[in-house]
Design an enzyme around this catalytic site. Structure first.
Site, PDB file in Angstrom:
ATOM      1  N   ASP A 249     -15.927  10.170 -52.415  1.00 34.76           N
ATOM      2  CA  ASP A 249     -14.903  10.406 -51.409  1.00 34.76           C
ATOM      3  C   ASP A 249     -13.745   9.413 -51.555  1.00 34.76           C
ATOM      4  O   ASP A 249     -13.956   8.204 -51.682  1.00 34.76           O
ATOM      5  CB  ASP A 249     -15.532  10.263 -50.018  1.00 34.76           C
ATOM      6  N   GLU A 281     -12.656  12.551 -55.453  1.00 38.51           N
ATOM      7  CA  GLU A 281     -11.541  12.903 -54.577  1.00 38.51           C
ATOM      8  C   GLU A 281     -10.539  11.756 -54.724  1.00 38.51           C
ATOM      9  O   GLU A 281     -10.873  10.601 -54.464  1.00 38.51           O
ATOM     10  CB  GLU A 281     -11.953  13.035 -53.116  1.00 38.51           C
TER      11      GLU A 281
END
Length: 567
Positions: A249, A281
């Site tokens: 993330d 990400e």
């Protein structure tokens, strides 16, 4: 040193990095208090004649006892006792080595909305029967309360108690592998949540207080104990739980490429012989991390953002970066991967973002029409089924599933769900008030919520009803959506996936205000051509003698798509 307890024949060894403390005591529930020995570098350790299921914690002072930050399980929540876990598990699928990256069709799921680990396991056969090949679990590590998206986690090694036990998580993965499904896990190494993070009480060096992030000081991954904390966590998920891949993330908030590259190298070295997939990400659109650095792909927000503009006409907030010439931007996305490759963008104060990406394989990008962020970060959590023209959404779905980028779906997409997916938490007292008001303040800049009374309609994240409303229920035309997904995935498996390895873009161009045509040379030198019209005016699709492999809508009309595979 490694973090967390280690089982041995004569008991368990415990350790904690607490450089800000001179004395730490191990407390065993219903047992003894055991002094821990401090080393010069701040590590405390001791052994105790206890085994699996033992509850323990660390006493820092008369008024403060904390859970193990590398706890493998909790009893009584993130403020409660840590539990010694025996990770021995008899795998039914011990010979599973995974699936190649190009075979991935991923569905993102939230474990809590499906009833915990056991509930997800019961749901898997439906996912596999449709032609989906992988699931991605939103973060499952322990967080404050019983319901959360998972990004507020504070104990990265411990599966959330409200979801089930470590063995139940392993049983979920075992069942997925029996069905031929790979399993990914979303992990958060850029911050900790606000409820239950005690690291600052004994290891301030875990963070760089002088480096500002949205969550406070940056995680100090350049420090050896912190580096090991996260890399060993990733190895635990991959080796002890047998996850097939991890999605990291918001790595742009870590701001340390050396850490990312070293982590990928070690994960690859210690999972050799299996298909392990590492996905980022990264708001920075950093193509360098996708070229010989150990990462398979990045979530391509640009794909979603430009298609959202074309499907809904929304151009506020971060969609402003894609409002101008959206068809040209979509063409660049299909032909080169990222849309922003170093250009300045309005939503980033004109600062340049991204690096050139045309040299990368299309499979270096995970494409999606929506996910937990893009639905749940809307004030009312609406899905595209409520925001977009149905025929245009069908065409965009076909682009997603028949294009060469790796497709990601969100739970409920495949049956046309119109249920919201809302931002939900389970905080209390002042923290609950702060989260509720912060959420409403966040949307004050939107015209629809400029009035304070209008903001009162934004669901309270802490309300139990907000969580229950976020369960994905089939839409009114669920059967039609299921048929569409099943048909498209059959074509993908039979005709796209076998040709994906080493596929490369030939070019893409806008052919109207909302229309594009894109071409790729596939592994067997066949040419994949996709023509799509998401605009409001008819356009001329390419004249190709062969019948399309797939078509929906009248060619060139709004909401139409045609796909050709030519030798």
């Amino acid at each position: 040193m490694n973090w967390g307890p280690t089982l041995a024949e004569d008991g368990t060894k415990f350790r904690l990095w607490a450089p800000d403390r001179e004395v730490v005591t191990l407390e065993i529930a219903d047992g003894d208090a055991v002094p821990m020995t401090r080393s010069a570098d701040g590590w405390f350790s001791t052994s105790a004649s206890v085994g699996p299921n033992t509850r323990y914690r660390f006493r820092l002072s008369d008024d403060l006892a904390v859970p193990d930050p590398a706890s493998r399980a909790q009893s009584g929540g993130v403020h409660g006792w840590s539990v010694v876990v025996d990770h021995t598990y008899e795998w039914r699928t011990s010979d599973w080595i995974g699936r190649p990256w190009e075979e991935m069709v991923i569905q993102e799921v939230h474990v809590g909305t499906l009833g915990g680990f056991a509930g997800v396991a019961d749901h898997l056969w439906k996912i596999a029967a449709l032609g989906i090949t992988a699931i991605e679990l939103m973060p499952v590590n322990a967080f404050g309360g019983t319901r959360n998206w998972g990004y507020d986690g504070v104990l990265p090694y411990a599966p959330a108690e409200s979801y089930g036990t470590p063995d139940e998580l392993k049983a979920l993965i075992d069942r997925a592998h029996e069905l031929g499904l790979a399993v990914f896990l979303d992990v958060v190494y850029n911050h900790f949540g606000p409820d239950g993070n005690y690291l600052g009480a004994y290891a301030k060096g875990f963070f760089h207080a002088e480096v500002d992030t949205p969550w406070g000081g940056a995680v100090a991954v350049d420090q050896a104990p912190v580096h090991r904390y996260f890399v060993d966590n990733a190895l635990m998920w991959l080796n002890e739980y047998k996850f097939d891949g991890l999605r990291f993330d918001a790595v742009h908030a870590i701001e340390n490429d050396d850490f990312l590259d070293a982590m990928a190298a070690e994960l690859r070295a210690k999972t050799a012989g299996r298909h392990i997939h590492l996905v980022l990400e990264n708001e920075g659109n950093d193509a360098d991390r996708l070229h010989a650095s150990g990462y398979d792909a990045q979530w391509n927000d640009d794909f979603h953002n430009v298609l959202h503009v074309l499907l809904t006409g929304e151009t506020s907030a971060y969609y402003a970066d894609f409002a101008d010439r959206p068809a040209d931007r979509l063409a660049r996305c299909l032909g080169e991967g990222f849309i922003y490759q170093g250009e300045g963008s309005p939503n980033h104060d004109g600062k340049p973002r991204g690096k050139p990406s045309a040299h990368l394989s299309p499979t270096a990008f995970v494409a999606f029409l929506q996910n937990h962020d893009q639905i749940g970060n809307r004030a009312l959590g609406e899905r595209l089924t409520l925001l977009a023209d149905r025929q245009k959404l069908r065409a965009a779905t076909a682009l997603l599933l028949l294009g060469p980028q790796i497709p990601l779906l969100f739970i409920g997409d495949d049956h046309g769900s119109e249920s919201p997916f809302l931002f939900f938490t389970d905080f209390h007292d002042d923290l609950a008030d702060a989260v509720r008001e912060g959420r409403r303040k966040e949307f004050a800049k939107f015209a629809a919520f400029a009035d304070p009374e209008a903001r009162e309609a934004i669901p309270d994240p802490n309300a139990h009803e907000t969580f229950h409303r976020s369960h994905a229920h089939p839409g009114a035309d669920a059967t039609a959506w299921q048929d569409l997904y099943r048909n498209l995935l059959k074509i993908r498996h039979e005709q796209i996936i076998p040709r994906l390895r080493n596929a490369a873009a030939i070019g893409a161009e806008a052919i109207g205000e909302g229309a594009v045509v894109a071409r790729w040379k596939m592994a067997d030198r066949a040419v994949l051509t996709i023509a799509l019209n998401l605009g409001d005016e008819a356009v001329a699709f390419p004249e190709i003698e062969a019948a399309p492999t797939y078509a929906d809508g009248d060619a060139g009309q709004p909401g139409s798509i045609a796909v050709w595979l030519q030798p």
